[in-house]
Scaffold this motif. Structure first.
Motif, PDB file in Angstrom:
ATOM      1  N   PRO A 189       0.809  -1.228   0.000  1.00 38.46           N
ATOM      2  CA  PRO A 189       0.000   0.000   0.000  1.00 38.46           C
ATOM      3  C   PRO A 189       0.842   1.278   0.000  1.00 38.46           C
ATOM      4  O   PRO A 189       1.967   1.292   0.498  1.00 38.46           O
ATOM      5  N   VAL A 190       0.264   2.316  -0.560  1.00 34.46           N
ATOM      6  CA  VAL A 190       0.775   3.675  -0.403  1.00 34.46           C
ATOM      7  C   VAL A 190      -0.181   4.342   0.583  1.00 34.46           C
ATOM      8  O   VAL A 190      -1.379   4.462   0.320  1.00 34.46           O
ATOM      9  N   VAL A 191       0.364   4.770   1.733  1.00 30.56           N
ATOM     10  CA  VAL A 191      -0.440   5.121   2.903  1.00 30.56           C
ATOM     11  C   VAL A 191      -0.504   6.642   3.089  1.00 30.56           C
ATOM     12  O   VAL A 191       0.473   7.363   2.834  1.00 30.56           O
ATOM     13  N   LEU A 192      -1.663   7.108   3.580  1.00 28.23           N
ATOM     14  CA  LEU A 192      -1.860   8.532   3.844  1.00 28.23           C
ATOM     15  C   LEU A 192      -1.451   8.875   5.272  1.00 28.23           C
ATOM     16  O   LEU A 192      -1.853   8.215   6.224  1.00 28.23           O
ATOM     17  N   MET A 193      -0.645   9.935   5.390  1.00 27.08           N
ATOM     18  CA  MET A 193      -0.348  10.522   6.689  1.00 27.08           C
ATOM     19  C   MET A 193      -0.663  12.008   6.621  1.00 27.08           C
ATOM     20  O   MET A 193      -0.693  12.599   5.541  1.00 27.08           O
ATOM     21  N   TYR A 194      -0.890  12.627   7.790  1.00 27.69           N
ATOM     22  CA  TYR A 194      -1.277  14.034   7.852  1.00 27.69           C
ATOM     23  C   TYR A 194      -0.055  14.913   8.100  1.00 27.69           C
ATOM     24  O   TYR A 194       0.856  14.544   8.846  1.00 27.69           O
ATOM     25  N   GLY A 195      -0.087  16.094   7.496  1.00 29.12           N
ATOM     26  CA  GLY A 195       0.979  17.053   7.722  1.00 29.12           C
ATOM     27  C   GLY A 195       1.060  18.047   6.591  1.00 29.12           C
ATOM     28  O   GLY A 195       0.184  18.114   5.719  1.00 29.12           O
ATOM     29  N   SER A 196       2.118  18.843   6.603  1.00 24.63           N
ATOM     30  CA  SER A 196       2.318  19.865   5.573  1.00 24.63           C
ATOM     31  C   SER A 196       3.623  19.700   4.812  1.00 24.63           C
ATOM     32  O   SER A 196       3.867  20.400   3.826  1.00 24.63           O
ATOM     33  N   ILE A 197       4.465  18.766   5.258  1.00 26.12           N
ATOM     34  CA  ILE A 197       5.770  18.562   4.617  1.00 26.12           C
ATOM     35  C   ILE A 197       5.735  17.281   3.791  1.00 26.12           C
ATOM     36  O   ILE A 197       5.505  16.199   4.332  1.00 26.12           O
ATOM     37  N   PRO A 198       5.948  17.358   2.481  1.00 27.11           N
ATOM     38  CA  PRO A 198       5.958  16.129   1.675  1.00 27.11           C
ATOM     39  C   PRO A 198       7.164  15.259   2.026  1.00 27.11           C
ATOM     40  O   PRO A 198       8.171  15.753   2.554  1.00 27.11           O
ATOM     41  N   VAL A 199       7.032  13.969   1.759  1.00 33.78           N
ATOM     42  CA  VAL A 199       8.155  13.060   2.002  1.00 33.78           C
ATOM     43  C   VAL A 199       9.129  13.225   0.833  1.00 33.78           C
ATOM     44  O   VAL A 199       8.937  12.666  -0.238  1.00 33.78           O
ATOM     45  N   TYR A 200      10.171  14.005   1.053  1.00 33.79           N
ATOM     46  CA  TYR A 200      11.111  14.333  -0.027  1.00 33.79           C
ATOM     47  C   TYR A 200      12.456  13.625   0.117  1.00 33.79           C
ATOM     48  O   TYR A 200      13.347  13.780  -0.725  1.00 33.79           O
ATOM     49  N   ARG A 201      12.628  12.851   1.213  1.00 34.98           N
ATOM     50  CA  ARG A 201      13.875  12.122   1.442  1.00 34.98           C
ATOM     51  C   ARG A 201      13.563  10.871   2.244  1.00 34.98           C
ATOM     52  O   ARG A 201      12.454  10.711   2.768  1.00 34.98           O
ATOM     53  N   GLN A 259      17.128   6.162  10.886  1.00 31.11           N
ATOM     54  CA  GLN A 259      17.778   6.470  12.154  1.00 31.11           C
ATOM     55  C   GLN A 259      18.959   7.420  11.942  1.00 31.11           C
ATOM     56  O   GLN A 259      19.779   7.227  11.053  1.00 31.11           O
ATOM     57  N   GLY A 260      18.993   8.467  12.770  1.00 24.28           N
ATOM     58  CA  GLY A 260      20.057   9.462  12.689  1.00 24.28           C
ATOM     59  C   GLY A 260      19.661  10.731  11.962  1.00 24.28           C
ATOM     60  O   GLY A 260      20.317  11.768  12.095  1.00 24.28           O
ATOM     61  N   VAL A 261      18.557  10.680  11.173  1.00 23.68           N
ATOM     62  CA  VAL A 261      18.087  11.856  10.441  1.00 23.68           C
ATOM     63  C   VAL A 261      17.365  12.790  11.407  1.00 23.68           C
ATOM     64  O   VAL A 261      16.677  12.348  12.322  1.00 23.68           O
ATOM     65  N   GLU A 262      17.508  14.100  11.195  1.00 23.13           N
ATOM     66  CA  GLU A 262      16.820  15.081  12.032  1.00 23.13           C
ATOM     67  C   GLU A 262      16.085  16.089  11.161  1.00 23.13           C
ATOM     68  O   GLU A 262      16.470  16.339  10.017  1.00 23.13           O
ATOM     69  N   GLY A 263      14.996  16.660  11.710  1.00 24.56           N
ATOM     70  CA  GLY A 263      14.277  17.699  10.987  1.00 24.56           C
ATOM     71  C   GLY A 263      12.792  17.713  11.319  1.00 24.56           C
ATOM     72  O   GLY A 263      12.268  16.818  12.001  1.00 24.56           O
ATOM     73  N   ALA A 264      12.119  18.750  10.817  1.00 28.94           N
ATOM     74  CA  ALA A 264      10.691  18.907  11.074  1.00 28.94           C
ATOM     75  C   ALA A 264       9.883  17.777  10.463  1.00 28.94           C
ATOM     76  O   ALA A 264       8.807  17.413  10.972  1.00 28.94           O
ATOM     77  N   ASP A 265      10.381  17.192   9.354  1.00 30.05           N
ATOM     78  CA  ASP A 265       9.652  16.074   8.742  1.00 30.05           C
ATOM     79  C   ASP A 265       9.715  14.830   9.618  1.00 30.05           C
ATOM     80  O   ASP A 265       8.802  13.986   9.576  1.00 30.05           O
ATOM     81  N   VAL A 266      10.755  14.687  10.426  1.00 29.27           N
ATOM     82  CA  VAL A 266      10.832  13.575  11.382  1.00 29.27           C
ATOM     83  C   VAL A 266       9.765  13.762  12.466  1.00 29.27           C
ATOM     84  O   VAL A 266       9.047  12.814  12.828  1.00 29.27           O
ATOM     85  N   ARG A 267       9.655  14.973  12.975  1.00 29.42           N
ATOM     86  CA  ARG A 267       8.629  15.264  13.984  1.00 29.42           C
ATOM     87  C   ARG A 267       7.237  14.942  13.423  1.00 29.42           C
ATOM     88  O   ARG A 267       6.388  14.376  14.115  1.00 29.42           O
ATOM     89  N   GLN A 268       6.992  15.316  12.164  1.00 33.64           N
ATOM     90  CA  GLN A 268       5.702  15.042  11.513  1.00 33.64           C
ATOM     91  C   GLN A 268       5.452  13.538  11.444  1.00 33.64           C
ATOM     92  O   GLN A 268       4.343  13.070  11.744  1.00 33.64           O
ATOM     93  N   LEU A 269       6.461  12.759  11.070  1.00 38.45           N
ATOM     94  CA  LEU A 269       6.319  11.302  11.017  1.00 38.45           C
ATOM     95  C   LEU A 269       6.012  10.739  12.394  1.00 38.45           C
ATOM     96  O   LEU A 269       5.100   9.905  12.553  1.00 38.45           O
ATOM     97  N   GLU A 270       6.748  11.173  13.417  1.00 38.76           N
ATOM     98  CA  GLU A 270       6.531  10.656  14.766  1.00 38.76           C
ATOM     99  C   GLU A 270       5.137  10.990  15.278  1.00 38.76           C
ATOM    100  O   GLU A 270       4.510  10.171  15.965  1.00 38.76           O
ATOM    101  N   ARG A 271       4.652  12.184  14.937  1.00 35.20           N
ATOM    102  CA  ARG A 271       3.295  12.570  15.352  1.00 35.20           C
ATOM    103  C   ARG A 271       2.266  11.619  14.738  1.00 35.20           C
ATOM    104  O   ARG A 271       1.306  11.203  15.401  1.00 35.20           O
ATOM    105  N   ASN A 272       2.448  11.256  13.485  1.00 36.17           N
ATOM    106  CA  ASN A 272       1.539  10.325  12.820  1.00 36.17           C
ATOM    107  C   ASN A 272       1.644   8.924  13.403  1.00 36.17           C
ATOM    108  O   ASN A 272       0.626   8.262  13.627  1.00 36.17           O
ATOM    109  N   LEU A 273       2.856   8.468  13.650  1.00 32.90           N
ATOM    110  CA  LEU A 273       3.036   7.133  14.230  1.00 32.90           C
ATOM    111  C   LEU A 273       2.327   7.028  15.576  1.00 32.90           C
ATOM    112  O   LEU A 273       1.644   6.030  15.869  1.00 32.90           O
ATOM    113  N   LYS A 274       2.473   8.058  16.395  1.00 35.15           N
ATOM    114  CA  LYS A 274       1.832   8.043  17.716  1.00 35.15           C
ATOM    115  C   LYS A 274       0.318   8.024  17.568  1.00 35.15           C
ATOM    116  O   LYS A 274      -0.380   7.296  18.288  1.00 35.15           O
TER     117      LYS A 274
END
Length: 344
Positions: free
Chosen positions: A98-110, A114-129
């Motif tokens: 599947p290609v899955v929908l998550m909520y946010g404003s930052i597209p998955v561009y990379r 593990q080890g990556v940092e940035g606002a898109d990581v925070r967005q992913l973690e918010r969705n996972l939670k």
């Protein structure tokens, strides 16, 4: 094609309806002798009077978008048009994944790993939670706890369990989306886009003639009539800032108008509707049916005011004509008074 009758034009009918009263006033506005009323009556009312114009519109959904696809392979499953997908739901499947929908404003561009940092990581973690997979502290750091939550999520979704996330697995939108169009059939190679989506917000689009731009007031109320005859309320939420040239010779330039509506519109998409826009409003004024106006020999208009078995003609000043009524003012007029309404 429906159009509202322009209310101001109703004054044309007054001359015919009031011709018999052309001599109702005598000399220098001297009142005519009291007469016995001979026709039906109506009350002078006090209310807001609104002039409207009806224009064509198209009922649909906001935020139409051809969703970019990064998954390679064969399309193996799609949703039906009109289906609503929420966070964690799949939009389509490629090679059984599947290609899955998550909520946010930052597209998955990379690739997020593990080890990556940035606002898109925070967005992913918010969705996972939100989906029930605990990434630990929701922050900008992709930690081992984040990787573990990603593995759990991937296992639940039937994705390849890698602990990393990229655009082949996830599409980001601001909220729930509706499948507006499926552009690839099962068995097709997954191209640049597989589905077109919209938001779930109902809107009406109007190509408004530039000469009517006074009707386009941001936040103004509107009434929308659907093809089934149902009338629903709306509000202007977007007004174009640039006019588009006329599409045909002799046509008129237009501006984009967007009206948000809610409830009672059904699930029709790209359906023709009629939109009633307010062009002028008078608050808390006295008004009577247009047919009650009498054309006076001296010029202007009057009303035959009925008081029990007697009546008299009173000169009035007219204001806004709207919805079959006319704003009136004059000495001695009051809410609740009866006026004669000629039948011919």
């Amino acid at each position: 094609m429906r159009r509202a009758v322009v209310a101001a034009g109703a004054a044309v009918a007054v001359a015919a309806g009031g011709a018999t009263a052309a001599a109702a006033l005598h000399g220098d506005d001297a009142p005519a002798p009291a007469a016995t009323p001979s026709g039906p009556t109506a009350e002078i009312t006090r209310s807001d009077l609104v002039d409207t114009k009806t224009v064509d519109g198209t009922l649909g959904y906001s935020g139409r978008r051809a969703v970019p696809n990064a998954a390679t392979g064969t399309v193996t499953r799609t949703r039906s048009e009109g289906a609503v997908v929420r966070r964690g739901g799949w939009l389509y499947q490629v090679d059984g994944r599947p290609v899955v929908l998550m909520y946010g404003s930052i597209p998955v561009y990379r690739t997020l790993s593990q080890g990556v940092e940035g606002a898109d990581v925070r967005q992913l973690e918010r969705n996972l939670k939100a989906l029930g997979h605990d990434p630990g502290t929701v922050d900008d750091e992709f930690s081992w706890r984040t990787a573990q939550a990603v593995r759990e999520w991937q296992d639940d979704q039937g994705l390849q369990v890698t602990g990393a996330v990229d655009a082949r697995q996830v599409v980001v939108a601001s909220g729930p989306v509706r499948i507006a169009d499926v552009t690839a059939e099962k068995g097709d190679r997954a191209g640049m886009s597989v589905v077109t989506t919209t938001s779930t917000r109902r809107i009406v689009h109007v190509d408004l003639a530039a000469s009517d731009q006074s009707l386009a007031r941001l936040g103004a109320k509107a009434t929308v009539e659907t093809p089934t005859g149902r009338r629903v309320r709306g509000r202007i939420t977007s007004v174009g800032t640039a006019a588009r040239p006329a599409s045909t010779d002799g046509g008129e330039a237009t501006i984009d108008l967007e009206i948000t509506v809610s409830g009672g519109t059904g699930r029709l998409d790209q359906a023709p509707v009629w939109v009633e826009l307010a062009s002028e409003r008078r608050a808390h004024v006295l008004s009577v049916p247009v047919e009650a106006l009498l054309a006076l020999r001296e010029g202007g208009y009057g009303l035959r005011v009925v008081d029990g078995a007697r009546s008299r003609v009173v000169a009035v000043e007219t204001g806004l004509f709207a919805s079959g009524r006319v704003e009136v003012s004059g000495s001695g007029l009051a809410e609740g008074m009866k006026v004669e309404v000629p039948t011919s």
